[in-house]
Motif scaffolding. Structure first.
Motif, mmCIF file in Angstrom:
data_model
loop_
_atom_site.group_PDB
_atom_site.id
_atom_site.type_symbol
_atom_site.label_atom_id
_atom_site.label_comp_id
_atom_site.label_asym_id
_atom_site.label_seq_id
_atom_site.Cartn_x
_atom_site.Cartn_y
_atom_site.Cartn_z
ATOM 1 N N PHE A 174 1.157 -1.097 0.288
ATOM 2 C CA PHE A 174 0.157 0.168 0.152
ATOM 3 C C PHE A 174 0.977 1.590 0.507
ATOM 4 C CE2 PHE A 174 -3.153 -3.429 1.735
ATOM 5 C CZ PHE A 174 -3.851 -2.998 1.392
ATOM 6 N N MET A 175 2.014 1.515 0.485
ATOM 7 C CA MET A 175 2.702 2.439 0.495
ATOM 8 C C MET A 175 3.003 2.917 -0.663
ATOM 9 S SD MET A 175 3.109 3.273 3.749
ATOM 10 C CE MET A 175 4.153 4.523 3.381
ATOM 11 N N PRO A 176 3.600 2.190 -1.911
ATOM 12 C CA PRO A 176 3.489 2.543 -2.701
ATOM 13 C C PRO A 176 2.774 3.764 -3.369
ATOM 14 C CG PRO A 176 4.478 0.949 -2.936
ATOM 15 C CD PRO A 176 3.938 1.306 -2.214
ATOM 16 N N MET A 177 1.373 3.387 -3.081
ATOM 17 C CA MET A 177 0.428 4.148 -3.818
ATOM 18 C C MET A 177 0.052 5.760 -2.526
ATOM 19 S SD MET A 177 -3.108 4.068 -2.539
ATOM 20 C CE MET A 177 -3.389 2.587 -2.042
ATOM 21 N N LEU A 178 -0.421 5.186 -1.450
ATOM 22 C CA LEU A 178 0.005 6.282 -0.481
ATOM 23 C C LEU A 178 1.019 7.248 -1.122
ATOM 24 C CD1 LEU A 178 -1.282 4.176 2.390
ATOM 25 C CD2 LEU A 178 -2.750 5.701 0.842
ATOM 26 N N ARG A 179 2.045 6.757 -1.030
ATOM 27 C CA ARG A 179 3.719 7.919 -0.778
ATOM 28 C C ARG A 179 2.982 8.573 -2.235
ATOM 29 N NH1 ARG A 179 6.432 9.705 3.497
ATOM 30 N NH2 ARG A 179 7.155 7.714 4.147
ATOM 31 N N ALA A 180 2.789 8.228 -3.529
ATOM 32 C CA ALA A 180 2.432 8.693 -4.920
ATOM 33 C C ALA A 180 0.888 9.869 -4.370
ATOM 34 C CB ALA A 180 2.067 7.583 -5.584
ATOM 35 N N ASP A 181 0.713 9.267 -3.943
ATOM 36 C CA ASP A 181 -1.200 10.372 -3.840
ATOM 37 C C ASP A 181 -0.706 11.002 -2.767
ATOM 38 O OD1 ASP A 181 -2.440 8.312 -6.065
ATOM 39 O OD2 ASP A 181 -4.158 8.094 -4.330
ATOM 40 N N PHE A 182 0.383 11.635 -1.877
ATOM 41 C CA PHE A 182 0.640 12.268 -1.071
ATOM 42 C C PHE A 182 1.625 13.709 -2.281
ATOM 43 C CE2 PHE A 182 -2.298 10.525 1.631
ATOM 44 C CZ PHE A 182 -2.739 11.405 2.089
#
Length: 261
Positions: A164-172
């Motif tokens: 999940f972190m790659p998606m969350l990092r990209a979004d933020f």
């Protein structure tokens, strides 16, 4: 790859009904909008934009730029063949930034949509009050959980972080880098009619910060209030759609009142 998922629809999928394309918040995926799927026919078609890196697009590279996300959503609108006269582009939090850029691209193509909904998001010339993208993983997730945008299971299980972190990092990274020093001159404001929405108890986007979008728009109604914190859009979908219908359905078939009870 299909970039939209259906959430709910008009009775008989009426050909003249509004088609609402909803751009979700940072980290938002189909699971967060489960409550929308239980709605009875609501007088409009509703599709959720699925960004790369989640749901059935998990194998696609994440996108860390609002303009690029908007281009992907626009590709989906064009692939679906949605009539601009029926199209309302809505966005919540980060999704509002995406939705605004989608409408700007449609206007440049001389295909302005019927409307734009900007929900729970400060205007581009303002700074967010809770930047997260610079934090290390655990602190990042702690802050996200404090907002209500992270399940406790994720915070407590580091084995899930690589998923999940790659998606969350990209979004933020995308949402926190979307900033302009000043609003455009009146002649360059978006022409698409807009509705501004905020949460009555939202500590992430105050009413005044949402109202500041008017400096970017030629025609804006609101801000209108929905009871709840920053994630009212997932908890009160009927109220959200009722405001959309009141604003943009005036010349189309009216929304069935029973849908919002």
């Amino acid at each position: 790859m299909d970039s939209f998922l259906p959430l709910c629809g008009a009775p008989g999928r009426a050909a003249d009904a509004l088609h609402l394309v909803l751009c979700p918040f940072a980290g938002g995926s189909a699971g967060a909008f489960r409550s929308w799927r239980t709605l009875r026919p609501v007088g409009m078609q509703v599709s959720l934009a699925v960004y790369p890196g989640r749901d059935h697009r998990m194998n696609e590279a994440c996108v860390a730029n609002i303009g690029d996300l908007a281009s992907r959503v626009l590709e989906g609108i064009e692939a679906e063949g949605i009539d601009p006269h029926r199209l309302v582009v809505a966005g919540h939090s980060m999704g509002a930034q995406v939705a605004y850029e989608v409408c700007a691209r449609l206007e440049r193509k001389n295909l302005p949509p019927r409307g734009l909904v900007l929900s729970a998001c400060h205007a581009p010339h303002l700074r967010g009050r809770r930047p997260l993208s610079h934090l290390e993983d655990h602190a990042f997730l702690e802050q996200l959980a404090a907002i209500g945008g992270c399940a406790p299971e994720l915070l407590g299980d580091p084995t899930l972080w690589p998923v999940f972190m790659p998606m969350l990092r990209a979004d933020f990274q995308a949402t926190e880098s979307y900033w302009q020093a000043q609003a455009p001159v009146p002649a360059r404001r978006l022409q698409t009619p807009a509705l501004l929405v905020y949460g009555s108890a939202d500590e992430e986007a105050w009413r005044a910060e949402v109202d500041a979008w008017k400096a970017w728009l030629c025609h804006a109604q609101g801000p209108v209030s929905i009871a709840g914190d920053h994630f009212y859009v997932t908890r009160r979908p009927r109220a959200f759609l009722e405001h959309v219908g009141r604003c943009f359905e005036s010349s189309l078939a009216p929304i069935q009142a029973s849908a919002f009870r």
